[in-house]
Write an enzyme that holds these catalytic residues in place. Structure first.
Site, PDB file in Angstrom:
ATOM      1  N   ASP A 197       0.804  -1.230   0.000  1.00 51.67           N
ATOM      2  CA  ASP A 197       0.000   0.000   0.000  1.00 51.67           C
ATOM      3  C   ASP A 197       0.835   1.278   0.000  1.00 51.67           C
ATOM      4  O   ASP A 197       0.355   2.329  -0.386  1.00 51.67           O
ATOM      5  CB  ASP A 197      -0.873   0.059   1.260  1.00 51.67           C
ATOM      6  CG  ASP A 197      -1.873  -1.074   1.324  1.00 51.67           C
ATOM      7  OD1 ASP A 197      -2.232  -1.601   0.257  1.00 51.67           O
ATOM      8  OD2 ASP A 197      -2.286  -1.428   2.440  1.00 51.67           O
ATOM      9  N   ASP A 221      -0.115   5.456   1.778  1.00 54.64           N
ATOM     10  CA  ASP A 221      -1.255   4.952   2.544  1.00 54.64           C
ATOM     11  C   ASP A 221      -1.110   5.441   3.985  1.00 54.64           C
ATOM     12  O   ASP A 221      -0.817   6.609   4.187  1.00 54.64           O
ATOM     13  CB  ASP A 221      -1.351   3.432   2.415  1.00 54.64           C
ATOM     14  CG  ASP A 221      -2.729   2.924   2.814  1.00 54.64           C
ATOM     15  OD1 ASP A 221      -3.723   3.581   2.494  1.00 54.64           O
ATOM     16  OD2 ASP A 221      -2.805   1.872   3.471  1.00 54.64           O
ATOM     17  N   ASP A 225      -0.018   1.420  10.059  1.00 59.47           N
ATOM     18  CA  ASP A 225      -1.219   0.594  10.051  1.00 59.47           C
ATOM     19  C   ASP A 225      -0.904  -0.736  10.737  1.00 59.47           C
ATOM     20  O   ASP A 225       0.167  -1.301  10.510  1.00 59.47           O
ATOM     21  CB  ASP A 225      -1.685   0.304   8.613  1.00 59.47           C
ATOM     22  CG  ASP A 225      -2.409   1.515   7.984  1.00 59.47           C
ATOM     23  OD1 ASP A 225      -2.498   2.574   8.636  1.00 59.47           O
ATOM     24  OD2 ASP A 225      -2.870   1.379   6.845  1.00 59.47           O
ATOM     25  N   ARG A 277      -8.000   9.856  11.499  1.00 57.68           N
ATOM     26  CA  ARG A 277      -7.464   8.553  11.933  1.00 57.68           C
ATOM     27  C   ARG A 277      -6.202   8.676  12.786  1.00 57.68           C
ATOM     28  O   ARG A 277      -5.141   8.215  12.389  1.00 57.68           O
ATOM     29  CB  ARG A 277      -7.147   7.648  10.737  1.00 57.68           C
ATOM     30  CG  ARG A 277      -8.364   7.267   9.921  1.00 57.68           C
ATOM     31  CD  ARG A 277      -8.002   6.165   8.936  1.00 57.68           C
ATOM     32  NE  ARG A 277      -9.088   5.895   8.015  1.00 57.68           N
ATOM     33  CZ  ARG A 277      -8.968   5.135   6.931  1.00 57.68           C
ATOM     34  NH1 ARG A 277      -7.809   4.587   6.626  1.00 57.68           N
ATOM     35  NH2 ARG A 277     -10.005   4.934   6.135  1.00 57.68           N
TER      36      ARG A 277
END
Ligand SMILES: *[C@@H]1O[C@H](CO)[C@@H](O)[C@H](O)[C@H]1NC(C)=O
Ligand SMILES: *[C@@H]1O[C@H](CO)[C@@H](O)[C@H](O)[C@H]1NC(C)=O
Length: 399
Positions: A197, A221, A225, A277
């Site tokens: 990503d 991205d 994560d 986020r």
């Protein structure tokens, strides 16, 4: 001064001014909105601020002789991450990354794929542009202290099905999608990687991970994560800037096995140019403690699927530039669905109209105990996060 000398002098002056400009990063440009003390290099103490991680090692001006002390300083869910503490030092001497299948000795890729525990340090300043994901093996510390290390404009970190990783003191930016290529993951294995990503740090099926004191920005991205039952993670003292979807915890809403995820987010500075986020969590448990949130264009912390979120002692400063983004929290479902989710706020400081919508009724003290991490008062956040991001450390001086 003769002509040549003058030209040299002018070039030198230019060099110096470019050099100092590059230090005028988001941290300093954002200082105008701070009512608290000025930031790092402007007279802030490096230790003794109440930041329990930094207070554990940054008072030591001989940090370069006691590098592994760091491994005893983690807090929160990732506190047992030992990285390469029980192994030897590996000194990266070569910034190139020409061959992802047969990396040269002395490169970062050669260091991270080894089977044995290693404490990886750098011989000098380096810009490392990775041709493919840096697929790490277990029991590694990447310790950028004492050098100015940039992982930039290429692939970045992949922590997949491994354990015990510490990443400290690295600048990570401009991470791009790569893949469709052979990449080595250990001395005995390489294989075909699909398209990645372009995350700054991708954590997949891994545990005991500690990401501390990095400067992370602007990736294709997420900046960090974590998915597929990754747990025992602490993300601390990082400086995040210039990015939309900062941090995602959880693979998908339907992947309920991610309920095991336990993540601590502490002492970070969520800074300039961030949108949303910080993090977003789908399932599992999130402890957000003593962070400084100074920029969010949409919201700071979000979630779906009933995660537990415990927010303690943070400073949430809503941006004047985004008058509709006062709410810290975001849930993309009806109140009927979320009213029993345990999202608690305790001792947080809300500035410029910021607010946190709580839900559920989880009891505070039990969280703190279970997390083995007591929040400090939010009035200390400015000092405790003044050194967020990669530090400039010199042997013989406090970092
Ligand atoms: C923050 O650090 C400054 C500079 O060292 C110090 O004078 C001040 O007392 C500290 N503030 C708090 C609240 O600890
Ligand atoms: C850390 O290690 C201690 C001692 O072995 C153990 O009791 C605790 O459950 C571990 N915690 C985490 C989050 O790994």
């Amino acid at each position: 001064m003769d002509e040549i000398c003058l030209i040299k002098f002018v070039l030198f002056a230019l060099l110096i001014s470019t050099f100092s400009l590059s230090f005028v990063d988001a941290r300093f440009t954002s200082s105008s909105i701070r009512s608290g003390p000025t930031r790092r290099n402007l007279g802030n103490p490096s230790c003794g601020t109440g930041n329990s991680i930094d207070d554990c090692w940054r008072c030591d001006s001989n940090w370069h002789k006691n590098r592994k002390r760091l491994a005893d300083c983690a807090i929160g869910f990732g506190r047992n991450a030992t990285g390469g503490r029980d192994g030897q030092f590996y000194v990266v001497t070569d910034p190139t990354d020409d061959d992802a299948v047969n990396p040269k000795s002395g490169t970062l890729r050669h260091a991270v794929i080894q089977t044995e525990p290693l404490w990886i340090i750098f011989k000098n300043d380096m810009v490392i542009t990775l041709t493919q994901e840096l697929i790490m093996n277990s029991h590694k510390t990447i310790d950028g202290r004492g050098a100015n290390i940039h992982i930039s404009n290429g692939a970045c970190f992949t922590i997949q099905y491994i354990t015990n990783i510490i990443i400290h003191g690295i600048h990570i930016h401009g991470c791009k999608p790569t893949g469709n290529a052979m990449v080595r993951s250990s001395p005995s294995h390489y294989g075909l990687r699909g398209i990645a990503d372009g995350d700054g740090i991708s954590i997949f099926g891994s545990s005991h991970i500690w990401i501390d004191h990095n400067s992370i920005s602007n990736c294709a991205d997420g900046l960090i994560d974590a998915v597929i039952e990754s747990t025992a993670i602490t993300i601390s003292n990082n400086h995040f800037t210039k990015h939309d979807v900062v941090m995602l915890l959880g693979h998908s809403d339907s992947y309920v096995k991610d309920k095991v995820m336990q993540v601590t987010v502490a002492y970070n500075h969520f800074g300039e140019g961030l949108v949303q986020r910080m993090p977003w969590i789908r399932h599992g448990t999130l402890h957000v403690v003593n962070n400084d949130y100074t920029h969010w264009e949409k919201y700071a912390i979000g979630g779906s699927e009933g995660p537990t979120i415990y927010s303690q002692g943070n400073r949430y400063l809503a941006s004047t530039n985004y008058p509709y983004a006062k709410e810290v929290t975001m849930r993309m479902t009806s109140k009927e669905n979320w009213k029993n989710w345990n999202w608690r706020s305790e001792g947080d400081l809300f500035l410029n109209g910021a607010f946190f919508t709580t839900s559920g009724s989880g009891a505070g003290s039990s969280y703190t105990k279970a997390y083995n991490l007591a929040a400090k008062p939010s009035s200390l956040v400015a000092n405790m996060t003044a050194g967020a991001g990669a530090l400039r450390c010199r042997p013989g001086q406090q970092c």
